[in-house]
Write an enzyme that holds these catalytic residues in place. Sequence first.
Site, PDB file in Angstrom:
ATOM      1  N   ASP A   1       0.241   7.998   3.170  1.00 17.65           N
ATOM      2  CA  ASP A   1       1.312   8.743   3.477  1.00 17.65           C
ATOM      3  C   ASP A   1       0.625  10.237   3.714  1.00 17.65           C
ATOM      4  OD1 ASP A   1       3.111   6.713   3.334  1.00 17.65           O
ATOM      5  OD2 ASP A   1       3.937   7.563   1.734  1.00 17.65           O
TER       6      ASP A   1
ATOM      7  N   GLY B   1       1.201   2.635  -3.782  1.00 23.05           N
ATOM      8  CA  GLY B   1       0.938   1.549  -2.436  1.00 23.05           C
ATOM      9  C   GLY B   1      -0.699   1.630  -2.278  1.00 23.05           C
TER      10      GLY B   1
HETATM   11  O1  F6P Z   1       2.534   4.233  -0.657  1.00 26.69           O
HETATM   12  C1  F6P Z   1       3.050   4.903   0.182  1.00 26.69           C
HETATM   13  C2  F6P Z   1       3.804   3.595   1.238  1.00 26.69           C
HETATM   14  O2  F6P Z   1       2.647   2.917   1.749  1.00 26.69           O
HETATM   15  C3  F6P Z   1       4.707   4.340   2.097  1.00 26.69           C
HETATM   16  O3  F6P Z   1       4.313   4.818   3.036  1.00 26.69           O
HETATM   17  C4  F6P Z   1       5.673   3.195   2.203  1.00 26.69           C
HETATM   18  O4  F6P Z   1       7.047   3.580   2.433  1.00 26.69           O
HETATM   19  C5  F6P Z   1       5.661   2.333   0.817  1.00 26.69           C
HETATM   20  O5  F6P Z   1       4.288   2.693   0.472  1.00 26.69           O
HETATM   21  C6  F6P Z   1       6.031   1.054   0.886  1.00 26.69           C
HETATM   22  O6  F6P Z   1       5.297   0.278  -0.329  1.00 26.69           O
HETATM   23  P1  F6P Z   1       5.828  -1.033  -0.652  1.00 26.69           P
HETATM   24  O7  F6P Z   1       6.760  -1.803   0.365  1.00 26.69           O
HETATM   25  O8  F6P Z   1       4.643  -1.729  -1.067  1.00 26.69           O
HETATM   26  O9  F6P Z   1       6.826  -0.527  -1.649  1.00 26.69           O
END
Ligand code: F6P
Length: 401
Positions: free
Chosen positions: A141, A11
Amino acid sequence: MKNMIYIQSGGPTSVINSSLYGAIQEAKLHSSQIDHIYGSLYGVEGLIEDNIIDLGLEDEEQIELLKQTAGAILGTTRRKLPRNVHDPVYQKIIDNIEKHNIKYIFINGGNDSMDTCHKLSVLSQEMGLDLRVIGVPKTIDNDLAVTDHSLGFPSAAKFVINSVNSTAIDAGCYRSGKVYVVEIMGRNAGWLTASTDLLPDDTRPDLIYIPERPFDPNLFLEEVKEVYERKGYAIVAVSEGIEFSRKSMGNVRFDSFGHAQLGGIADELCEYVEDELNLPTRAVEFSLTQRAFPPLISKVDQDEAIYIGRMAVRSALEGETGKMIVIKRISDEPYVIEYRLEDVGNIANHESIIPESMMLDHTRMSESFRRYLRPLIRGEIEIKYKDGLALHASLKKIKVK
Ligand code: F6P
């Protein structure tokens, strides 16, 4: 001469491109050792599919703008590499490493992405490849093991804290208000949701629910009712990862690391409160904006992101491999840290959650949590605007043949 490749993974955060900026600037200082600065498009997939760009051909002005560009400019992935180093996918990676004369590989990501970093360094050892693989930490996170905090978390926390502050001020305007349920990102770790505890008494959420503590739906109703009767409205901060019987679980999507696509808990809790307590509600979901809002980048976060990007390049040139850069906290006030290298095998696939000592009870954090967080969100960055719009980098992304 050898080349380097930079990979963004998992993410995005508001400062993931700041680390890339740092790595590019550092690499340019070592042009006698690094010939080309490549970028892999869509995470490790670019390295597998030979989808690689030459970052050395980008305009300096656009490279500067990386520091205020949300998202992962190179594209990202949540793809998990196979366990077996003899899987055909690794042959493709090796072919592209050889084709592009790559020696230095940088993987900028969270704990799953450090799994990719670890696997590439194991591959390098087992196949006798002359590679230096270095992990650059990031995740909003804040759940990366070993390091004091993860790059991107401070800026996301700064966004969430300031947004909840404004939400609480607005919510308190009515004589008889609503129950506001604010949903905040974070899968198994509640760091980001807990960050709202830093707010002063008048705007701090009345109740904060994080995944580290079991969620009791009946107790939740009791607590919401008590606050509403006392104040005439209630602000509830809830982590998207808390365990509440989710209607959506039936058709939920999972990534290749087995993580469910989260989101929607605020709506569900609002419905629950309306049904059970017959109180008016509003769900507030910051969604992607909490990790993609350069105007609220923490200066501390950005400075560290740039420094770590630079340090990654220097470490690889010094011969380090299979390591991630970690932050060690020396003191809270004044805020003093040290940077160290840690074996990426000790980090990959582990999760750091909020320790008991940082929690007061199941809805409040302790002073030690606030001491930890306070210095991280400090400092503002100067953002360049044009006609009221914050500028962002736009790269030519010229493919390497
Ligand atoms: O990378 C962590 C994060 O930001 C989490 O907090 C969240 O659940 C997830 O990514 C959501 O990411 P995406 O919707 O891009 O898969």
